[in-house]
Each structure stands twice: as C-alpha cells, then as structure tokens.
Design a protein around this motif. Structure first.
Motif, PDB file in Angstrom:
ATOM      1  N   LEU A   4       0.207   5.403  -0.508  1.00 23.30           N
ATOM      2  CA  LEU A   4      -0.502   5.850   0.936  1.00 23.30           C
ATOM      3  C   LEU A   4       0.560   5.993   1.938  1.00 23.30           C
ATOM      4  O   LEU A   4       1.506   5.042   2.273  1.00 23.30           O
ATOM      5  CB  LEU A   4      -1.453   4.504   1.273  1.00 23.30           C
ATOM      6  CG  LEU A   4      -2.785   4.393   0.466  1.00 23.30           C
ATOM      7  CD1 LEU A   4      -2.834   4.311  -1.101  1.00 23.30           C
ATOM      8  CD2 LEU A   4      -3.787   3.685   1.308  1.00 23.30           C
ATOM      9  N   PRO A   5       0.269   7.031   2.811  1.00 26.94           N
ATOM     10  CA  PRO A   5       1.265   7.124   4.224  1.00 26.94           C
ATOM     11  C   PRO A   5       0.834   5.659   4.816  1.00 26.94           C
ATOM     12  O   PRO A   5      -0.155   5.337   4.819  1.00 26.94           O
ATOM     13  CB  PRO A   5       0.569   8.305   4.719  1.00 26.94           C
ATOM     14  CG  PRO A   5      -0.150   9.115   3.684  1.00 26.94           C
ATOM     15  CD  PRO A   5      -0.604   8.168   2.580  1.00 26.94           C
TER      16      PRO A   5
ATOM     17  N   LEU B 124       0.728  -1.195   0.084  1.00 23.72           N
ATOM     18  CA  LEU B 124       0.029   0.038  -0.096  1.00 23.72           C
ATOM     19  C   LEU B 124       0.861   1.306   0.163  1.00 23.72           C
ATOM     20  O   LEU B 124       0.583   2.194  -0.742  1.00 23.72           O
ATOM     21  CB  LEU B 124      -0.876   0.070   1.340  1.00 23.72           C
ATOM     22  CG  LEU B 124      -1.969  -1.215   1.191  1.00 23.72           C
ATOM     23  CD1 LEU B 124      -2.579  -1.121   2.453  1.00 23.72           C
ATOM     24  CD2 LEU B 124      -2.982  -0.942   0.125  1.00 23.72           C
ATOM     25  N   GLN B 125       1.818   1.173   0.681  1.00 21.78           N
ATOM     26  CA  GLN B 125       2.917   2.442   0.763  1.00 21.78           C
ATOM     27  C   GLN B 125       3.548   2.516  -0.719  1.00 21.78           C
ATOM     28  O   GLN B 125       3.603   3.739  -1.044  1.00 21.78           O
ATOM     29  CB  GLN B 125       3.710   2.158   1.827  1.00 21.78           C
ATOM     30  CG  GLN B 125       3.458   2.584   3.407  1.00 21.78           C
ATOM     31  CD  GLN B 125       4.525   2.628   4.135  1.00 21.78           C
ATOM     32  OE1 GLN B 125       4.979   1.714   4.891  1.00 21.78           O
ATOM     33  NE2 GLN B 125       4.906   3.842   4.421  1.00 21.78           N
TER      34      GLN B 125
ATOM     35  N   GLU C 167      -2.082   5.743   7.052  1.00 20.96           N
ATOM     36  CA  GLU C 167      -3.462   5.526   6.183  1.00 20.96           C
ATOM     37  C   GLU C 167      -3.495   3.969   5.590  1.00 20.96           C
ATOM     38  O   GLU C 167      -4.600   3.233   5.476  1.00 20.96           O
ATOM     39  CB  GLU C 167      -3.339   6.300   4.881  1.00 20.96           C
ATOM     40  CG  GLU C 167      -4.617   6.817   4.258  1.00 20.96           C
ATOM     41  CD  GLU C 167      -4.760   7.721   3.074  1.00 20.96           C
ATOM     42  OE1 GLU C 167      -3.805   8.513   3.074  1.00 20.96           O
ATOM     43  OE2 GLU C 167      -5.412   7.403   2.128  1.00 20.96           O
TER      44      GLU C 167
ATOM     45  N   LEU D 287      -6.431   1.472   6.585  1.00 20.86           N
ATOM     46  CA  LEU D 287      -7.249   0.974   5.400  1.00 20.86           C
ATOM     47  C   LEU D 287      -7.359  -0.700   5.922  1.00 20.86           C
ATOM     48  O   LEU D 287      -8.348  -1.310   5.718  1.00 20.86           O
ATOM     49  CB  LEU D 287      -6.651   1.020   4.096  1.00 20.86           C
ATOM     50  CG  LEU D 287      -7.418   0.679   2.767  1.00 20.86           C
ATOM     51  CD1 LEU D 287      -8.418   1.749   2.830  1.00 20.86           C
ATOM     52  CD2 LEU D 287      -6.555   0.736   1.631  1.00 20.86           C
ATOM     53  N   LEU D 288      -6.266  -1.341   6.135  1.00 19.27           N
ATOM     54  CA  LEU D 288      -6.094  -2.454   6.800  1.00 19.27           C
ATOM     55  C   LEU D 288      -7.077  -3.056   7.841  1.00 19.27           C
ATOM     56  O   LEU D 288      -7.698  -4.075   7.946  1.00 19.27           O
ATOM     57  CB  LEU D 288      -4.755  -3.021   6.711  1.00 19.27           C
ATOM     58  CG  LEU D 288      -3.848  -3.117   5.594  1.00 19.27           C
ATOM     59  CD1 LEU D 288      -2.494  -3.299   5.976  1.00 19.27           C
ATOM     60  CD2 LEU D 288      -4.313  -4.224   4.598  1.00 19.27           C
TER      61      LEU D 288
END
Lengths: 445, 249
Positions: free
Chosen positions: A401-402, A396-397, A405, A409-410
């Motif tokens: 995505l920071p 995700l990063q 975040e 999300l997870l």
C-alpha cells in the motif's frame, strides 16, 4: 484585574447584534418577554471569550469580527434549494422538515408523509399563540441559560420546527430537520427547534444545516429536546460551516425522563469555525444516554465540542465518545463535564476523547471533568492525543500500500469506530462516504 | 536472486549489521540461524525497508535492482514479502478490506488489472481453506484478537495471495504449536518454485524439519559466520551457537 463585563467596550459585532435586535424586535414574532430578558442577558455579558471558562478555547468575541445581517441576500433561487434537496445529501429515506433562511417552510416539507403520532408546527406560530407547554419547554429547565450564544438564540430566534411525538408512537422513518441557508453573501440565521417525545415513543431525528452556495454564513441553532419516560430517541446532527469564514454554533438542550434511551451523535467535517454544545439533564431513573461525535479538520479550521451531562436521578448510565482528526494547523476542542448530583446514586459514567494529529501545527485541547456529589457511583474519563502508528504504517506499506493509502486506511478505521455509534445505517453509510471523500482530498494534495 | 553486499546497518549509535554478505538464488530456500541479538530480524527489516535503520554502506539487490533506492511500498511491489515475527494488529480495518487493498495496490503498481470482487473472494477463500484460516477470521479486524498461530497463518495467507519473488519468514515458528507449525510449513512449501526465493529466519532446527532448506547460514555479530547445507542446521542443534560467536569475534 477582571473588569466587570458590563463596563468593557463592546465589539463591533456585539453592537451590531444588539442593534439588530432593536431593529427587528417588531418583526420577531411572539415570546416578547423571553426575548427581551435573553437580550438583556446578552447585552450584559457580551460574546463569550477566553475569560469565560466554558469558552476558553473558542474565543468567539475575538473570532466573530462582523455580525452578518439576519436578512438573506436576494440572489437566492428556490430552484437551487430544490436541487440540493434532491441531491445525494437529500436523505430521501427520511421525512424532511425544512427551515429556509430562518423560516419554517411547510411547502418544502414532506408533511404528507407524516405518520400518525407526529405533529409538526412552526415555532413562531406557537410563540404567537403563546401555548404554555411550548413556552415552558422552550426555556426548559434553564440549562445553558447563562450561555451568551444560547441567550442570543433565544432573543433572535426567527423560527424553527416544533415536533410532538405522541406517547407510545413508534416512528419508522427518520425525521430530518434541515436548516437551509441561501448563502452567496454572508448572512445569519437564528433557528430554534423543539422536539417533545412522549412517554414510550420511539423516534429517529437528524438535523443538518446546509447552504445553497458557499458563503460566510453564521448559524446559531438550538435544539430543545424533551424526552419522556421510556422513550427511545436517536439523534444525529451534522454541523455545517463550510464557506470561507463561516461560523456555526449548535446548542442542544436536552432533558431525559426515566427508563429512556437517548443516543446522540454529531458529525463535524470541514467546519470553518464550529461549536457544538450539549446541555443534557437526566431527570428520571435507569435511563441510558450516549453522546458521540467525529470532527475532521484541516487548514485553520476549528471545531469545539463542549458538553455538560447532569445526572440528577439515580441509576442512569451515560457514555461520551468523541474523536477528532486534525490536519495542518486546525484546532480541536473537547470539554466534557459530567456532573453527578447528590441523589444520583449508582450513576455509571464513562467519557472518552481521542484525537489523531496529522499536522505538526495542529492543536487539540482536551478538558474532561467530573463533578461528583454522590458517593456510590462509577465514573471515569480518558483523553488521548496521538499520531498515526509508524509500525502499522510500515506493516501496510510492506504489503504494497502506498503511504497515503495506508494512512487513509488507518484514519478511516479510526473515524469509523466513532461513526459506528450512528444507528441509522443509511446516514452512517453517507458519513462514511463523506469521510472517505475527506481523506481522498487529503491524499490528493 | 537476492544479493546482499557488504551491508552495514546501525540504529542510533548501535551497529547491528557489520559488512554482511549473502546470496540467495532463485528457487533457493536459505535458512538464517543464529543466537539472539545477532541482527537476524534487523536483516529482514532492512530488506523490507523499515525506516528506523541507518544503512551506512552496502547494497541489497533483488534481480540486480538495488532495493535501498526504494521505499517500503516499492519494495513490496518489486516482490519482497516479509512475514512478521509479530504481525501488527490493525483495529477497525476488516481483514478482507486490507487484503483487497494490498492485492489491488500491487496490481496497480505492476500495471495489472485490479481483481473483481467475486474473483477476489474466491481466491481468498481457496487460499484460506488450505491454511485452515476460518471464514470468521476474515471478517474480523486484521489480527485483532487473533491467537499467535492465527496471526502467523494470516501472514502466510497474505504471502500466498501476493505471490512475492522473495519471501522472508522472520521467526515464523515462534509461538506455534506443532500442528500449526505443520500447516504453516505446508503453506510455505506449496509456494516454493524455481522463480521464488525464501529467507527463513529461525533459532531452531525444528522448523527446518518441515521447510527443508537448500542452504543454511549462521549469523553472528552482524555478519554471516558460516554457510553450508542442511547438515549445518543439524550440527547446530547438537553443538549450539557458542563456537560461532567465537568464530565471528
């Protein structure tokens, strides 16, 4: 050496609770024998503690330093109650039935909206009237009878709501039982409600507790739910203990008839110290029950879900699915016991508890148990405790995505898979929003 | 432009990259080939910023800025995109939700406006159609239950939406049948531009029939053993990697 409970020293809180009963016994309406017997039981065993197996991870005797007075503080204003009821948590799509500081308030309930097939009365009125149906149902089948907190609730129950859903009635709008405490200063409420769902009826129930102003409230709530044959019941509880030092114990005593569907969910976000205990008995064949829950904890919060599901009749299915997210030094407890009685052949049971630990000092206690006395059954349980998956976070990063975040999300996905069990879409959407807000607060730190 | 200078990387006690040097100009498609276990995937992970690796020495400059000073998120926002060899499954996160979160995060980081939902939906649908990504896939949780080919298409879809400066394709051809390979390669070719560089990591010449590289580099024992033009890939196809392992040693 284990000393008999009766001769150990009473704590201040235990003494205060026993004295509160003596002092207010004349004010507590009806069911004198039931109350006296329950209080005698409580006096003998005291508050639950580590030595009581079902309370091993939630030592209420040590945690409850002071028993708050049952009487609500005078600072309470009705205007604030109205404000809360109109707010976003007000569940305006539901028919609201309100208990305020331990007393059922028809004047603040949506009685005009009650559809045909639903009758609502006050528990204390019923106790005074001594309706044998109510008195019998309230004791139920003795489930949770040994439990000190259930006994305390029976002894001190101030009031509550009695709902009768007529056989065959299909109730469209959810019935929202709201237990409101004025808060402001510490005070306790002992509420017991009874819902009798007739054969073939369909109803959705929600039960929430709230305080007008945050305080170290102490809520001892019990719900007795009698589900008739072929009935279909959805039941969502939100346990509340939000003030600093607040405590809540919510006990569900449920019996389920034949060919019935029962779906119960419990949401425990931000609870100081809370315990949800479920005593459910499946008395009729071919019934299908599902218990689910989600707890979101941080700081030194503590949430305990303890359930006993007894399969008495054959051919029933039970599912338990509970999730915890634990940040900081919080503590989660899941104790699930599925008992299959000798006659309950062809039982199909599956229990799962999953936790994500965010804090290094968080603790999760998982204790699934199966007690099987029938030989032709399929029963299983699983418990997992883990952390967020680093590979998923990296993925995700790597898309920009920071980290916070990505984690949110997870975590939101993890929580939503539990919240998906809630049938009422509006309520589910509200809890999803609450979860997002909880996660956003986490990210803000 | 990507410049990797004297890069030394290890994981635990194991040294994987041993003084690697590589330059990829703007608009260039550079193929990295080489036998198993020579550090090709490590190179891609280290550029993208995977935390498990220890960089002892060296620099990775993208347009003159050292990526090693940035975390994974910052590198993505600086324009690095890694198409994973094994894209992760994220249960419970709808693909659309994820795509929106990623696009908006990058827009925010660059001080741009977030896309409005209708514009976002249109953008995704158009890109999905070109890559043969079914609408149904966009509604499912990210990569969960996707076939190998579907996962790789989803990676290229993300790259098309995020429009990176540097696209790294880590064995994007693995697990693809010939039709899927063609679709994925067309997706990559459509993104080729004078401002965008690609690092295409592969074992086989086959992918390079569809994505024509400008340069080909052979990696062996943690460094670039030889560089050349597209003809080098053809040569490798015939002769194998044995001699390069010898060369590097």
């Amino acid at each position: 050496m284990n000393l008999p409970a009766t001769i150990r020293t009473r704590t201040e809180a235990e003494t205060a609770l026993i004295e509160a009963f003596d002092a207010t016994e004349h004010l507590l309406r009806g069911a004198c024998d039931l109350r006296a017997a329950a209080m005698a039981h409580f006096s003998a065993i005291g508050l639950p503690n580590r030595r009581v197996e079902s309370w091993h991870y939630t030592d209420l005797r040590a945690m409850l330093r002071e028993a708050a007075p049952i009487r609500a503080p005078d600072s309470f204003t009705l205007a604030r109650a109205h404000e809360l009821l109109q707010g976003p948590g007000g569940q305006t799509h539901a028919i609201r039935l309100l208990v305020l500081n331990g007393a059922y308030r028809p004047d603040l309930s949506d009685l005009a909206d009650l559809p045909a097939g639903v009758a609502v009365t006050s528990l204390s009125d019923e106790l005074v009237a001594g309706d044998p149906e109510v008195l019998t149902a309230l004791v139920g089948e003795g489930q949770g009878g040994d439990d000190a907190v259930v006994a305390l609730n029976a002894a001190l129950m101030q009031d509550g709501i009695v709902v009768r859903v007529a056989p065959g009635a299909e109730i469209e709008r959810p019935l929202a039982l709201v237990n409101m405490m004025s808060g402001g200063a510490p005070h306790a409420a002992f509420v017991r409600s009874l819902v009798i769902v007739g054969a073939g009826a369909r109803v959705r129930l929600t039960e929430t507790t709230t305080a007008c102003t945050p305080a170290a409230t102490q809520a001892n709530e019990a719900m007795v739910l009698k589900i008739g044959d072929r009935a279909n019941v959805d039941y969502v509880t939100r346990v509340f203990a939000q003030g600093e030092g607040a405590i809540a114990v919510h006990s569900l005593l449920a019996t389920v008839g034949a060919d019935a569907h029962f779906n119960a969910f419990c949401f425990m976000p931000e609870v100081g110290l809370a315990r949800r205990q479920i005593f459910a008995r499946l008395n009729g064949r071919r019934s299908n029950v599902r218990f689910g829950g989600l707890s979101l904890l941080r700081g030194r919060q503590h949430a305990d879900t303890t359930l006993v599901v007894e399969h008495v009749a054959p051919d029933c299915t039970s599912r338990e699915f509970f999730r915890h997210i634990l940040d900081h030094e919080s503590t989660g407890v899941f104790q699930g016991k599925v008992v299959v009685r000798p006659n309950a052949q062809k039982t199909d049971g599956a229990m799962k508890s999953q936790a994500i630990m965010l804090g290094d000092d968080a603790v999760m206690n998982n204790k699934p148990e199966l007690e099987i006395f029938a030989d032709d059954v399929v029963c299983g349980h699983g418990a997992t405790v883990g952390q967020l998956d680093d590979d998923q976070i990296f993925y995700l990063q790597a898309r920009g995505l920071p980290r916070e975040e990505a984690e949110s999300l997870l975590l939101e996905a993890f929580a939503n898979e539990a919240l998906d069990l809630i049938a009422d879409e509006k309520l589910r959407a509200r809890f999803i929003d609450d979860t997002k807000a909880w996660l956003a607060q986490r990210g803000a730190k | 432009m990507l410049e990797v200078k004297n890069l030394h990387v290890s994981i635990g006690d194991r040294k994987i990259l041993d003084g690697l040097n590589l330059t990829v100009k703007n608009g260039e498609v550079a193929a990295i080939m080489g036998p198993n276990g020579t550090g090709k995937s490590t190179l891609s992970y280290v550029i993208a910023g995977r935390p498990d690796y220890e960089v002892a020495e060296g620099e990775i400059l993208l347009d003159g800025v050292n990526l090693l000073d940035m975390d994974t998120t910052e590198r993505a926002n600086a324009g690095v995109f890694l198409a994973f060899q094994y894209p992760l499954e994220i249960p419970g996160v709808a693909t659309m939700t994820f795509l929106k979160a990623a696009l908006n995060a990058q827009a925010r980081a660059r001080g741009q406006k977030e896309l409005q939902t209708p514009d976002f939906m249109k953008k995704v649908r158009d890109a999905a159609q070109k890559l043969g990504v079914k609408q149904d896939m966009l509604k499912r949780p990210l990569n969960v239950g996707f076939s190998g080919g579907e996962k790789k298409r989803m990676e290229i879809l993300q790259m098309a939406l995020l429009q990176p400066k540097l696209g790294i394709l880590d064995e994007t051809d693995s697990g693809l049948d010939i039709d899927a390979l063609r679709v994925v390669a067309e997706g990559v070719n459509a993104l080729r531009s004078k401002d965008r560089s690609f690092l295409v990591i592969t074992h086989y010449q086959r992918l390079l029939d569809y994505i024509k590289p400008d340069t080909v580099h052979v990696m062996a024992r943690g460094k670039i053993a030889r560089s050349g033009g597209p003809e080098l890939a053809l040569e490798l196809e015939k002769s194998g990697y044995a001699e390069f392992i010898g060369e590097a040693a």
